[in-house]
Design a protein around this motif. Sequence first.
Motif, PDB file in Angstrom:
ATOM      1  N   MET A  49      12.712  16.305  -0.256  1.00 34.10           N
ATOM      2  CA  MET A  49      11.261  16.218  -0.174  1.00 34.10           C
ATOM      3  C   MET A  49      10.877  14.787  -0.527  1.00 34.10           C
ATOM      4  SD  MET A  49       9.885  19.644  -2.101  1.00 34.10           S
ATOM      5  CE  MET A  49      10.262  18.909  -3.680  1.00 34.10           C
ATOM      6  N   ALA A  50       9.998  14.188   0.274  1.00 30.35           N
ATOM      7  CA  ALA A  50       9.540  12.829  -0.009  1.00 30.35           C
ATOM      8  C   ALA A  50       8.084  12.701   0.408  1.00 30.35           C
ATOM      9  CB  ALA A  50      10.387  11.810   0.732  1.00 30.35           C
ATOM     10  N   LYS A  51       7.378  11.887  -0.307  1.00 28.68           N
ATOM     11  CA  LYS A  51       5.961  11.685  -0.044  1.00 28.68           C
ATOM     12  C   LYS A  51       5.779  10.907   1.258  1.00 28.68           C
ATOM     13  CE  LYS A  51       1.766  10.161  -2.325  1.00 28.68           C
ATOM     14  NZ  LYS A  51       1.206   9.545  -3.529  1.00 28.68           N
ATOM     15  N   ASN A  52       4.933  11.457   2.135  1.00 32.09           N
ATOM     16  CA  ASN A  52       4.582  10.810   3.416  1.00 32.09           C
ATOM     17  C   ASN A  52       5.807  10.389   4.224  1.00 32.09           C
ATOM     18  OD1 ASN A  52       1.783  11.024   2.838  1.00 32.09           O
ATOM     19  ND2 ASN A  52       1.947   9.232   1.525  1.00 32.09           N
ATOM     20  N   LEU A  53       6.781  11.266   4.327  1.00 30.70           N
ATOM     21  CA  LEU A  53       8.022  10.985   5.048  1.00 30.70           C
ATOM     22  C   LEU A  53       7.802  11.152   6.548  1.00 30.70           C
ATOM     23  CD1 LEU A  53      11.101  10.474   4.869  1.00 30.70           C
ATOM     24  CD2 LEU A  53      11.380  12.954   4.732  1.00 30.70           C
TER      25      LEU A  53
ATOM     26  N   GLU B 146       9.046  11.365  10.537  1.00 35.17           N
ATOM     27  CA  GLU B 146      10.177  11.976  11.258  1.00 35.17           C
ATOM     28  C   GLU B 146      11.259  10.927  11.526  1.00 35.17           C
ATOM     29  OE1 GLU B 146      12.252  15.083  12.818  1.00 35.17           O
ATOM     30  OE2 GLU B 146      10.223  15.287  12.055  1.00 35.17           O
ATOM     31  N   GLU B 147      10.830   9.724  11.838  1.00 29.14           N
ATOM     32  CA  GLU B 147      11.769   8.636  12.124  1.00 29.14           C
ATOM     33  C   GLU B 147      12.604   8.271  10.902  1.00 29.14           C
ATOM     34  OE1 GLU B 147      11.325   3.932  12.944  1.00 29.14           O
ATOM     35  OE2 GLU B 147      10.183   5.229  14.302  1.00 29.14           O
ATOM     36  N   LYS B 148      11.959   8.147   9.746  1.00 27.69           N
ATOM     37  CA  LYS B 148      12.695   7.810   8.524  1.00 27.69           C
ATOM     38  C   LYS B 148      13.631   8.941   8.120  1.00 27.69           C
ATOM     39  CE  LYS B 148       9.972   4.255   6.469  1.00 27.69           C
ATOM     40  NZ  LYS B 148       9.783   3.542   5.245  1.00 27.69           N
TER      41      LYS B 148
ATOM     42  N   GLN C 234      19.116  10.916   7.685  1.00 32.26           N
ATOM     43  CA  GLN C 234      20.043  12.000   7.991  1.00 32.26           C
ATOM     44  C   GLN C 234      21.346  11.465   8.580  1.00 32.26           C
ATOM     45  OE1 GLN C 234      18.621  15.026  10.733  1.00 32.26           O
ATOM     46  NE2 GLN C 234      19.549  16.584   9.442  1.00 32.26           N
ATOM     47  N   ASN C 235      21.293  10.327   9.227  1.00 28.62           N
ATOM     48  CA  ASN C 235      22.483   9.743   9.846  1.00 28.62           C
ATOM     49  C   ASN C 235      23.323   8.916   8.877  1.00 28.62           C
ATOM     50  OD1 ASN C 235      21.898  10.886  12.336  1.00 28.62           O
ATOM     51  ND2 ASN C 235      20.614   9.178  12.940  1.00 28.62           N
TER      52      ASN C 235
ATOM     53  N   ALA D 235      17.983  19.068   5.817  1.00 33.20           N
ATOM     54  CA  ALA D 235      16.570  19.223   6.201  1.00 33.20           C
ATOM     55  C   ALA D 235      15.703  18.319   5.331  1.00 33.20           C
ATOM     56  CB  ALA D 235      16.138  20.680   6.044  1.00 33.20           C
ATOM     57  N   TYR D 236      14.524  18.007   5.861  1.00 28.80           N
ATOM     58  CA  TYR D 236      13.584  17.108   5.186  1.00 28.80           C
ATOM     59  C   TYR D 236      12.189  17.705   5.212  1.00 28.80           C
ATOM     60  CZ  TYR D 236      17.256  13.612   5.467  1.00 28.80           C
ATOM     61  OH  TYR D 236      18.433  12.948   5.314  1.00 28.80           O
ATOM     62  N   VAL D 237      11.426  17.427   4.142  1.00 25.64           N
ATOM     63  CA  VAL D 237      10.051  17.895   4.039  1.00 25.64           C
ATOM     64  C   VAL D 237       9.199  16.725   3.562  1.00 25.64           C
ATOM     65  CG1 VAL D 237       8.484  19.493   2.884  1.00 25.64           C
ATOM     66  CG2 VAL D 237      10.788  20.238   3.467  1.00 25.64           C
ATOM     67  N   SER D 238       8.100  16.508   4.259  1.00 24.04           N
ATOM     68  CA  SER D 238       7.184  15.447   3.862  1.00 24.04           C
ATOM     69  C   SER D 238       6.066  16.037   3.015  1.00 24.04           C
ATOM     70  CB  SER D 238       6.594  14.771   5.107  1.00 24.04           C
ATOM     71  OG  SER D 238       5.680  13.769   4.733  1.00 24.04           O
ATOM     72  N   ALA D 239       5.875  15.472   1.823  1.00 23.31           N
ATOM     73  CA  ALA D 239       4.805  15.931   0.932  1.00 23.31           C
ATOM     74  C   ALA D 239       3.546  15.126   1.237  1.00 23.31           C
ATOM     75  CB  ALA D 239       5.221  15.752  -0.520  1.00 23.31           C
ATOM     76  N   PRO D 240       2.396  15.727   1.225  1.00 21.77           N
ATOM     77  CA  PRO D 240       2.123  17.136   0.909  1.00 21.77           C
ATOM     78  C   PRO D 240       2.571  18.042   2.059  1.00 21.77           C
ATOM     79  CG  PRO D 240       0.089  16.043   1.532  1.00 21.77           C
ATOM     80  CD  PRO D 240       1.169  14.984   1.513  1.00 21.77           C
ATOM     81  N   PHE D 241       2.901  19.284   1.724  1.00 23.87           N
ATOM     82  CA  PHE D 241       3.390  20.234   2.716  1.00 23.87           C
ATOM     83  C   PHE D 241       2.864  21.626   2.411  1.00 23.87           C
ATOM     84  CE2 PHE D 241       6.503  19.746  -0.664  1.00 23.87           C
ATOM     85  CZ  PHE D 241       6.674  21.046  -1.087  1.00 23.87           C
ATOM     86  N   LYS D 242       2.991  22.498   3.400  1.00 28.19           N
ATOM     87  CA  LYS D 242       2.631  23.903   3.225  1.00 28.19           C
ATOM     88  C   LYS D 242       3.876  24.672   2.800  1.00 28.19           C
ATOM     89  CE  LYS D 242      -1.107  23.821   6.524  1.00 28.19           C
ATOM     90  NZ  LYS D 242      -1.753  24.455   7.637  1.00 28.19           N
TER      91      LYS D 242
END
Length: 76
Positions: A34-38, A40-42, A47-48, A55-62
Amino acid sequence: DQVVVFNYNAAPKAVNQLCAQIKTKFPKIGTVIMAKNLSEEKAQQHQNTKSGAKAYVSAPFKVETLKAAIQKAGNL
């Protein structure tokens, strides 16, 4: 299935080290970052790397977004 969720912004270097170690020592454990304002490109760039998560989640998230990431990471 086992999944570890990391807050990347709290300690990026530690998260990178732990993700790499988990991939090496425990390949059946999934990782979510989880990272703030992540963007898709970053996330894709990270991931590579050897520290890449499943998996990655950009905060804020649902909550649904986090659940989906955990499920994705668990499906190894």
